[in-house]
Design a protein around this motif. Sequence first.
Motif, PDB file in Angstrom:
ATOM      1  N   ILE A  56       0.820  -1.217   0.000  1.00 20.63           N
ATOM      2  CA  ILE A  56       0.000   0.000   0.000  1.00 20.63           C
ATOM      3  C   ILE A  56       0.856   1.270   0.000  1.00 20.63           C
ATOM      4  O   ILE A  56       0.312   2.377   0.055  1.00 20.63           O
ATOM      5  CB  ILE A  56      -0.970   0.033   1.204  1.00 20.63           C
ATOM      6  N   GLU A  77      -6.927   9.842   6.731  1.00 20.47           N
ATOM      7  CA  GLU A  77      -7.005   9.047   5.508  1.00 20.47           C
ATOM      8  C   GLU A  77      -6.096   7.816   5.580  1.00 20.47           C
ATOM      9  O   GLU A  77      -6.434   6.751   5.066  1.00 20.47           O
ATOM     10  CB  GLU A  77      -6.625   9.908   4.297  1.00 20.47           C
ATOM     11  N   LEU A  81      -7.223   3.933   5.338  1.00 20.23           N
ATOM     12  CA  LEU A  81      -6.587   3.008   4.400  1.00 20.23           C
ATOM     13  C   LEU A  81      -6.114   1.745   5.112  1.00 20.23           C
ATOM     14  O   LEU A  81      -6.321   0.625   4.633  1.00 20.23           O
ATOM     15  CB  LEU A  81      -5.409   3.699   3.714  1.00 20.23           C
ATOM     16  N   ALA A 303      -8.567   1.267  -2.176  1.00 19.54           N
ATOM     17  CA  ALA A 303      -8.087   2.648  -2.135  1.00 19.54           C
ATOM     18  C   ALA A 303      -9.268   3.595  -2.199  1.00 19.54           C
ATOM     19  O   ALA A 303      -9.642   4.069  -3.271  1.00 19.54           O
ATOM     20  CB  ALA A 303      -7.127   2.910  -3.296  1.00 19.54           C
TER      21      ALA A 303
END
Length: 317
Positions: A56, A77, A81, A303
């Motif tokens: 990632i 964020e 994730l 995502a």
Amino acid sequence: MFEYLITRPLGWIIEQIYSLVANYGLAIIIFTVLIKLILLPLNIKSQKSMRKTQKIQPILQELQKKYANDQEKLNREMMKLYKENNVSMTGGCLPMLIQMPILIGLYQVIQKPLSYLVGVDWMAQDVIDKVYMLRDAMAASIGNLATQTEEMLARTYQIQLSQWAGIVNGQGDPWVLNFNFLGLDLANTPMAALNYLMRLDFSNPGVIALLLIPVLAVASQMLTTKLTQIQSGQQNNKNDNSTANQMSKSMMLMMPIMTGVFTFTLPSGIGVYWIVSSLVQLIQQLALNKYFETKGDDFEIKAPERKQLHGKKRKKR
């Protein structure tokens, strides 16, 4: 509580191994390999977590560019994730944290080998008499022993008591343990080797050679640390200033330093454990890397930020 949950079980395992191999260093090596095998399932889980973290990284870098001026939004964020991809920020560090109580318990076992490897009952009168006899017999050649009580000797000088028993009563004494391993005198510490060198005394090479232990411990720790950094993607993401990444980098820097200090000042058996533990960890990581690459270990990367961006672009059209 710690004594009964950690120290005594570890002591019992090493006692059983020593009864088979009759060598202090070899017993620690076998013990270390056994512990690493027991922790292997956890290590596999940790490796998977680090591989997910590495995959990632491109998305994380996009987020860092987009929210370069909004650290609070960036952290939110990033957490989203991690959560949606089931990635733990501490997953890679978990085996390291679990090994700390093992290391503390092992230190007690190594410092008190007569308690855990021989099973000496320090409350027994014959044991108390024997300790005082050994103290008095060695007082002529070793100063500052007269003030040492049986309790003080039993708490911090068990390795010395084992050696004294061999000197006074001969090698057949049940308290005598075999501390010689590959020419190294594991009854001493690497710091004792430094004292020999400062006096320019080279009469005991088995002690002087103990300086190899902290050197090898630091080198093996650095190799393991480097491989962990590469596997977790930190080498390719040096601009990541997130709190979790900074903490991880600090641990990676501190571990070799801490390894050098501990293995230099603590009983040599700790250094042997540290070296073997790092080498086994290194072998396990390389083997698991090869296994995951062969298997493929594919999984979908979610995502959410990208989806939002695509959605906004469609609305504008």
